[in-house]
Design an enzyme around this catalytic site. Structure first.
Site, mmCIF file in Angstrom:
data_model
loop_
_atom_site.group_PDB
_atom_site.id
_atom_site.type_symbol
_atom_site.label_atom_id
_atom_site.label_comp_id
_atom_site.label_asym_id
_atom_site.label_seq_id
_atom_site.Cartn_x
_atom_site.Cartn_y
_atom_site.Cartn_z
ATOM 1 C CE LYS A 1 -3.773 -2.544 2.018
ATOM 2 N NZ LYS A 1 -4.445 -3.091 3.183
ATOM 3 C CD GLN B 1 -3.420 -4.658 6.306
ATOM 4 O OE1 GLN B 1 -3.272 -3.715 5.542
ATOM 5 N NE2 GLN B 1 -4.117 -5.738 5.959
ATOM 6 C CG ASP C 1 -9.951 -0.685 4.947
ATOM 7 O OD1 ASP C 1 -9.827 -1.078 3.777
ATOM 8 O OD2 ASP C 1 -9.332 -1.174 5.902
#
Ligand code: NDP
Length: 290
Positions: free
Chosen positions: A49, A93, A116
Site C-alpha cells: 500500500k 490493517q 477502507d
C-alpha cells in the site's frame, strides 16, 4: 475462456489516479497506514500500500504500534488521526490482535476518513446507494473488474459465496444496486447453506469469498459462467522459497476451462483492493476540500 487480468486493470486505475493527483494544487492526498504488530501478511500488505501510494503521489504516514497496544491506546491514536487535517484517509490493517475489538476500531475511524469503507455509516450508504460514502475496497475492486471486463450484471444471477462484512455482504449489495452495470439477481451462500452446489451451478456470475483453498470445483460451476475468485489462501508448499503457495477459493485448473471469464490468484482481485484504496483516498481528499 479468458482471464480477467487484475494486474493490468489495477495498473490502469493507478495511472489514472497518478494523473489526477499530479493535477491537484497544494497539499497532496495523505493516507495513514496503521499496522499493529508484525504479522507477516500484514507487513507485506502495508508495504504494498505504501509503495502504490508513492507511485501515485499520495503521501503515506506509517504508524506501527506494538502488538501490546491496548484498545484505549489504539482508539486514542485513531482519534489523533481523525483530528489531523493533513490526513485524508485512515487504514487500520486487519487482522488485529485478539485482545482488540476490531469492529469498535473500524467504527472509531471518522466516516469521512474511512477509506477502507468498514464504518457502519459507509456500509449503510452502500445499502442506500448513496455515492458520497466509501465502498470497501475489495467489493469495489470486484465491481470495477467486472465493469472494465464489460460484464453487465443486469438480469443475471449473481451467486456470492461468503457473507463477511468485508467482502460477501457489500459485494452482494453492490451487485444488487439499481444502477448501470449492476441490477443483478443476487443469492448469498454461507456455511449453513444446504445444497450449495445446486445453487452455485445456477450462477451466471459466481463470486467466491470463503477463505477455503480450491473449494469451488468444476461440478459447482455452470459452463460459460464468469468466476471471480476473491480467496487468498496460503497453502504449505516445500518447493517454494517462502514455504507456501498462494491459492484462491476456486480450483483454477479444472474450473477455468468451463468459464467465459475467470480471475486468477494471484493477479486477479488482490491488486484491485490496493488500487481502490488509493481511489478512496483521493476521493476523501477531494471531499475534504469542498
Ligand atoms: P471470512 O472468514 O470473514 O468469511 C468467510 C465466509 O465464507 C463466511 O461467510 C462463511 O460462512 C463462509 N464459508 C466458510 N466456509 C464455508 C463453506 N464450507 N461453505 C459455504 N460458506 C462458507 O472471510 P473474508 O470474507 O474476510 O475473506 C474470504 C477470502 O477472501 C479469504 O481467502 C481472504 O483471504 C480473501 N480476501 C481477499 C482480499 C483481496 O484483496 N483479494 C481481501 C479480503 C479477503 P459463515 O458466515 O456462515 O461463517
Amino acid at each position: 475462456m479468458d482471464l480477467i487480468n487484475g494486474n493490468d486493470i489495477a495498473a490502469a486505475i493507478i495511472a489514472e489516479l497518478k494523473q489526477e493527483v499530479a493535477a491537484l494544487p497544494g497539499r497532496k492526498p495523505c493516507i495513514a497506514l496503521v499496522r499493529v504488530g508484525e504479522d507477516p501478511a500484514s507487513v507485506s500488505y502495508v508495504r504494498k500500500k505504501e509503495k502504490t501510494a508513492a507511485e501515485i503521489g499520495v503521501t503515506s504516514r506509517i504508524l506501527l504500534p506494538p502488538i501490546s497496544i491496548t484498545q484505549d491506546e489504539l482508539c486514542q491514536l485513531i482519534d489523533e488521526l481523525n483530528a489531523d487535517p493533513t490526513v485524508d484517509g485512515i487504514l487500520v490493517q486487519s487482522p488485529l490482535p485478539k485482545h482488540i475489538d476490531d469492529l469498535a476500531i473500524f467504527r472509531r475511524v471518522a466516516p469521512e476518513k474511512d477509506v477502507d469503507g468498514f464504518h457502519t455509516l459507509n456500509l449503510g450508504k452502500v445499502a442506500q446507494e448513496d455515492e458520497t460514502g466509501f465502498v470497501s475496497c475489495t467489493p469495489a475492486g470486484i465491481m470495477e473488474l467486472l465493469a472494465r471486463s464489460q460484464v453487465d450484471l443486469k438480469g443475471r444471477h449473481v451467486v456470492v459465496l461468503g457473507r463477511s462484512l468485508i467482502v460477501g455482504k457489500p459485494v452482494a449489495l453492490l451487485a444488487l444496486q439499481k444502477k448501470a452495470g449492476a441490477n443483478g439477481t443476487v443469492t448469498i451462500c454461507h456455511s449453513a447453506t444446504t445444497n450449495l452446489s445446486a445453487i452455485t451451478r445456477l450462477a451466471d456470475v459466481l463470486i467466491a469469498a470463503i477463505g477455503r483453498p480450491e473449494f469451488v470445483t468444476a461440478d459447482m460451476v455452470k459452463p460459460g459462467a464468469v468466476v471471480i475468485d476473491v480467496g487468498i489462501n496460503r497453502v504449505p508448499d516445500a518447493t517454494k522459497k517462502t514455504g507456501y503457495r498462494l491459492t484462491g477459493d476456486v480450483a483454477f485448473a479444472s474450473v477455468a476451462p468451463l468459464c467465459s471469464l475467470i480471475t486468477p490468484v494471484p493477479g486477479g482481485v488482490g491488486p484491485m483492493t490496493v488500487a481502490m484504496l488509493m481511489k478512496n483516498t483521493v476521493k476523501a481528499h477531494r471531499l475534504s476540500r469542498r
